[in-house]
Motif scaffolding. Sequence first.
Motif, PDB file in Angstrom:
ATOM      1  N   GLY A 186       0.813  -1.213   0.000  1.00  0.00           N
ATOM      2  CA  GLY A 186       0.000   0.000   0.000  1.00  0.00           C
ATOM      3  C   GLY A 186       0.844   1.259   0.000  1.00  0.00           C
ATOM      4  O   GLY A 186       0.534   2.234  -0.690  1.00  0.00           O
ATOM      5  N   ALA A 187       1.926   1.256   0.773  1.00  0.00           N
ATOM      6  CA  ALA A 187       2.812   2.417   0.802  1.00  0.00           C
ATOM      7  C   ALA A 187       3.443   2.665  -0.567  1.00  0.00           C
ATOM      8  O   ALA A 187       3.584   3.812  -1.005  1.00  0.00           O
ATOM      9  CB  ALA A 187       3.896   2.221   1.862  1.00  0.00           C
ATOM     10  N   LEU A 188       3.811   1.592  -1.266  1.00  0.00           N
ATOM     11  CA  LEU A 188       4.381   1.740  -2.605  1.00  0.00           C
ATOM     12  C   LEU A 188       3.343   2.253  -3.595  1.00  0.00           C
ATOM     13  O   LEU A 188       3.648   3.072  -4.472  1.00  0.00           O
ATOM     14  CB  LEU A 188       4.956   0.410  -3.082  1.00  0.00           C
ATOM     15  CG  LEU A 188       6.271  -0.012  -2.435  1.00  0.00           C
ATOM     16  CD1 LEU A 188       6.606  -1.454  -2.806  1.00  0.00           C
ATOM     17  CD2 LEU A 188       7.411   0.912  -2.849  1.00  0.00           C
ATOM     18  N   VAL A 189       2.097   1.791  -3.463  1.00  0.00           N
ATOM     19  CA  VAL A 189       1.026   2.284  -4.333  1.00  0.00           C
ATOM     20  C   VAL A 189       0.842   3.787  -4.130  1.00  0.00           C
ATOM     21  O   VAL A 189       0.755   4.560  -5.093  1.00  0.00           O
ATOM     22  CB  VAL A 189      -0.288   1.534  -4.056  1.00  0.00           C
ATOM     23  CG1 VAL A 189      -1.465   2.218  -4.743  1.00  0.00           C
ATOM     24  CG2 VAL A 189      -0.192   0.085  -4.537  1.00  0.00           C
ATOM     25  N   ASN A 190       0.776   4.211  -2.883  1.00  0.00           N
ATOM     26  CA  ASN A 190       0.603   5.639  -2.609  1.00  0.00           C
ATOM     27  C   ASN A 190       1.787   6.454  -3.134  1.00  0.00           C
ATOM     28  O   ASN A 190       1.617   7.542  -3.684  1.00  0.00           O
ATOM     29  CB  ASN A 190       0.432   5.870  -1.104  1.00  0.00           C
ATOM     30  CG  ASN A 190      -0.870   5.295  -0.570  1.00  0.00           C
ATOM     31  OD1 ASN A 190      -1.784   4.998  -1.335  1.00  0.00           O
ATOM     32  ND2 ASN A 190      -0.954   5.136   0.728  1.00  0.00           N
ATOM     33  N   TRP A 191       2.987   5.928  -2.956  1.00  0.00           N
ATOM     34  CA  TRP A 191       4.197   6.614  -3.413  1.00  0.00           C
ATOM     35  C   TRP A 191       4.217   6.761  -4.927  1.00  0.00           C
ATOM     36  O   TRP A 191       4.806   7.694  -5.477  1.00  0.00           O
ATOM     37  CB  TRP A 191       5.413   5.832  -2.920  1.00  0.00           C
ATOM     38  CG  TRP A 191       6.730   6.408  -3.314  1.00  0.00           C
ATOM     39  CD1 TRP A 191       7.377   7.471  -2.729  1.00  0.00           C
ATOM     40  CD2 TRP A 191       7.586   5.960  -4.376  1.00  0.00           C
ATOM     41  NE1 TRP A 191       8.582   7.703  -3.358  1.00  0.00           N
ATOM     42  CE2 TRP A 191       8.728   6.798  -4.379  1.00  0.00           C
ATOM     43  CE3 TRP A 191       7.489   4.939  -5.322  1.00  0.00           C
ATOM     44  CZ2 TRP A 191       9.767   6.627  -5.291  1.00  0.00           C
ATOM     45  CZ3 TRP A 191       8.513   4.775  -6.239  1.00  0.00           C
ATOM     46  CH2 TRP A 191       9.641   5.608  -6.213  1.00  0.00           C
TER      47      TRP A 191
ATOM     48  N   THR B   2       1.912   7.551  -7.016  1.00  0.00           N
ATOM     49  CA  THR B   2       0.916   8.437  -7.625  1.00  0.00           C
ATOM     50  C   THR B   2       1.493   9.328  -8.725  1.00  0.00           C
ATOM     51  O   THR B   2       0.919   9.406  -9.828  1.00  0.00           O
ATOM     52  CB  THR B   2       0.225   9.286  -6.548  1.00  0.00           C
ATOM     53  OG1 THR B   2      -0.475   8.409  -5.649  1.00  0.00           O
ATOM     54  CG2 THR B   2      -0.776  10.243  -7.173  1.00  0.00           C
ATOM     55  N   PRO B   3       2.627  10.013  -8.523  1.00  0.00           N
ATOM     56  CA  PRO B   3       3.158  10.850  -9.616  1.00  0.00           C
ATOM     57  C   PRO B   3       3.526  10.054 -10.868  1.00  0.00           C
ATOM     58  O   PRO B   3       3.535  10.597 -11.974  1.00  0.00           O
ATOM     59  CB  PRO B   3       4.405  11.501  -8.990  1.00  0.00           C
ATOM     60  CG  PRO B   3       4.173  11.441  -7.516  1.00  0.00           C
ATOM     61  CD  PRO B   3       3.420  10.170  -7.289  1.00  0.00           C
ATOM     62  N   LEU B   4       3.824   8.769 -10.688  1.00  0.00           N
ATOM     63  CA  LEU B   4       4.204   7.941 -11.829  1.00  0.00           C
ATOM     64  C   LEU B   4       2.999   7.499 -12.647  1.00  0.00           C
ATOM     65  O   LEU B   4       3.155   7.030 -13.779  1.00  0.00           O
ATOM     66  CB  LEU B   4       4.962   6.696 -11.339  1.00  0.00           C
ATOM     67  CG  LEU B   4       6.196   6.931 -10.470  1.00  0.00           C
ATOM     68  CD1 LEU B   4       6.741   5.599  -9.958  1.00  0.00           C
ATOM     69  CD2 LEU B   4       7.261   7.684 -11.249  1.00  0.00           C
ATOM     70  N   MET B   5       1.792   7.638 -12.075  1.00  0.00           N
ATOM     71  CA  MET B   5       0.584   7.140 -12.729  1.00  0.00           C
ATOM     72  C   MET B   5      -0.139   8.218 -13.520  1.00  0.00           C
ATOM     73  O   MET B   5      -1.097   7.935 -14.234  1.00  0.00           O
ATOM     74  CB  MET B   5      -0.359   6.564 -11.677  1.00  0.00           C
ATOM     75  CG  MET B   5       0.252   5.440 -10.842  1.00  0.00           C
ATOM     76  SD  MET B   5       0.640   3.984 -11.833  1.00  0.00           S
ATOM     77  CE  MET B   5      -0.996   3.317 -12.087  1.00  0.00           C
TER      78      MET B   5
ATOM     79  N   ALA C 225      -4.987  -1.285  -5.113  1.00  0.00           N
ATOM     80  CA  ALA C 225      -4.672   0.138  -5.247  1.00  0.00           C
ATOM     81  C   ALA C 225      -5.681   1.007  -4.504  1.00  0.00           C
ATOM     82  O   ALA C 225      -5.304   1.912  -3.748  1.00  0.00           O
ATOM     83  CB  ALA C 225      -4.631   0.522  -6.725  1.00  0.00           C
ATOM     84  N   LEU C 226      -6.976   0.736  -4.688  1.00  0.00           N
ATOM     85  CA  LEU C 226      -7.995   1.565  -4.041  1.00  0.00           C
ATOM     86  C   LEU C 226      -8.010   1.354  -2.538  1.00  0.00           C
ATOM     87  O   LEU C 226      -8.231   2.295  -1.768  1.00  0.00           O
ATOM     88  CB  LEU C 226      -9.377   1.253  -4.634  1.00  0.00           C
ATOM     89  CG  LEU C 226      -9.552   1.587  -6.118  1.00  0.00           C
ATOM     90  CD1 LEU C 226     -10.948   1.199  -6.590  1.00  0.00           C
ATOM     91  CD2 LEU C 226      -9.298   3.059  -6.386  1.00  0.00           C
ATOM     92  N   ASP C 227      -7.765   0.127  -2.100  1.00  0.00           N
ATOM     93  CA  ASP C 227      -7.685  -0.130  -0.664  1.00  0.00           C
ATOM     94  C   ASP C 227      -6.586   0.717  -0.033  1.00  0.00           C
ATOM     95  O   ASP C 227      -6.745   1.235   1.080  1.00  0.00           O
ATOM     96  CB  ASP C 227      -7.429  -1.616  -0.421  1.00  0.00           C
ATOM     97  CG  ASP C 227      -7.303  -1.952   1.050  1.00  0.00           C
ATOM     98  OD1 ASP C 227      -8.329  -1.913   1.756  1.00  0.00           O
ATOM     99  OD2 ASP C 227      -6.177  -2.243   1.513  1.00  0.00           O
ATOM    100  N   SER C 228      -5.487   0.870  -0.734  1.00  0.00           N
ATOM    101  CA  SER C 228      -4.363   1.661  -0.219  1.00  0.00           C
ATOM    102  C   SER C 228      -4.660   3.158  -0.266  1.00  0.00           C
ATOM    103  O   SER C 228      -4.436   3.885   0.704  1.00  0.00           O
ATOM    104  CB  SER C 228      -3.105   1.363  -1.032  1.00  0.00           C
ATOM    105  OG  SER C 228      -2.803  -0.011  -1.014  1.00  0.00           O
ATOM    106  N   LEU C 229      -5.185   3.619  -1.394  1.00  0.00           N
ATOM    107  CA  LEU C 229      -5.411   5.051  -1.575  1.00  0.00           C
ATOM    108  C   LEU C 229      -6.537   5.588  -0.701  1.00  0.00           C
ATOM    109  O   LEU C 229      -6.539   6.768  -0.338  1.00  0.00           O
ATOM    110  CB  LEU C 229      -5.716   5.338  -3.046  1.00  0.00           C
ATOM    111  CG  LEU C 229      -4.558   5.107  -4.019  1.00  0.00           C
ATOM    112  CD1 LEU C 229      -5.063   5.126  -5.453  1.00  0.00           C
ATOM    113  CD2 LEU C 229      -3.466   6.160  -3.826  1.00  0.00           C
ATOM    114  N   LEU C 230      -7.493   4.727  -0.336  1.00  0.00           N
ATOM    115  CA  LEU C 230      -8.667   5.171   0.420  1.00  0.00           C
ATOM    116  C   LEU C 230      -8.644   4.701   1.871  1.00  0.00           C
ATOM    117  O   LEU C 230      -9.651   4.807   2.563  1.00  0.00           O
ATOM    118  CB  LEU C 230      -9.944   4.648  -0.260  1.00  0.00           C
ATOM    119  CG  LEU C 230     -10.171   5.106  -1.699  1.00  0.00           C
ATOM    120  CD1 LEU C 230     -11.350   4.365  -2.306  1.00  0.00           C
ATOM    121  CD2 LEU C 230     -10.400   6.619  -1.757  1.00  0.00           C
ATOM    122  N   ARG C 231      -7.525   4.207   2.324  1.00  0.00           N
ATOM    123  CA  ARG C 231      -7.459   3.551   3.637  1.00  0.00           C
ATOM    124  C   ARG C 231      -7.937   4.439   4.785  1.00  0.00           C
ATOM    125  O   ARG C 231      -8.523   3.955   5.747  1.00  0.00           O
ATOM    126  CB  ARG C 231      -6.032   3.080   3.901  1.00  0.00           C
ATOM    127  CG  ARG C 231      -5.856   2.306   5.189  1.00  0.00           C
ATOM    128  CD  ARG C 231      -4.576   1.524   5.186  1.00  0.00           C
ATOM    129  NE  ARG C 231      -4.570   0.529   4.117  1.00  0.00           N
ATOM    130  CZ  ARG C 231      -3.511  -0.201   3.805  1.00  0.00           C
ATOM    131  NH1 ARG C 231      -2.373  -0.033   4.443  1.00  0.00           N
ATOM    132  NH2 ARG C 231      -3.581  -1.097   2.842  1.00  0.00           N
TER     133      ARG C 231
END
Length: 208
Positions: free
Chosen positions: A93-98, A100-103, A120-126
């Motif tokens: 989850g931390a890597l998914v959040n990190w 964001t600029p790459l996406m 991805a959504l579980d991480s971004l909306l935690r």
Amino acid sequence: MPKRSYGQYCGLARALDVIGARWSLLIVRELLVGPARYSELLAGLPGISTNLLIDRLRELEEAGVVQRTLDTDRNSVAYMLTPWGSELRTAVGALVNWSTPLMISGPQEDSFRTHWLVVALDSLLRDRRSDEPTTVGLAVDDAIVTVSVDRTGVRVELCRGEAPATVLRGDPAVVLGLASGMLTVEQAIAGGQLLGQEKDLAVAFGRS
């Protein structure tokens, strides 16, 4: 000590000894969604060879990250994360959040599978909470991911039954942009197609 080891008495180095090989964390991503058979893992990991998938699964099993289980619905073997392996959810989850600029540039020529949105959504909306319980669907291609939010938090899962009353259909960049806060609800609706109520999306994704 693993065959390929950094040989360093450091928590990060030893963790990478176990899950730092190419494809290993993507296998973990697949299994964070739920148990999966070998064929499902192969379909969810476009670009991996059959031999390499077998090797990585064996390595993760030997390390205690993955275990085999019985898929009683099909009377076949499936793979799942061990309790210790499931603890990787926070790191993934931390890597998914990190990332964001790459996406921001969108998928371009990259492959995409809708079930990847679950992790991805579980991480971004935690950290999302709402006093008004709401469930919405996010549709990409031929699959829907449901997002349910209430005062206890968020639950994200693949929709396997009837779709929620409110569903936003869009491409992956729209869905991830909405979840990450890079797009407002209004911008996401303009870039996609909404069935149902805008207020439901605002409850699930609106930023105060």
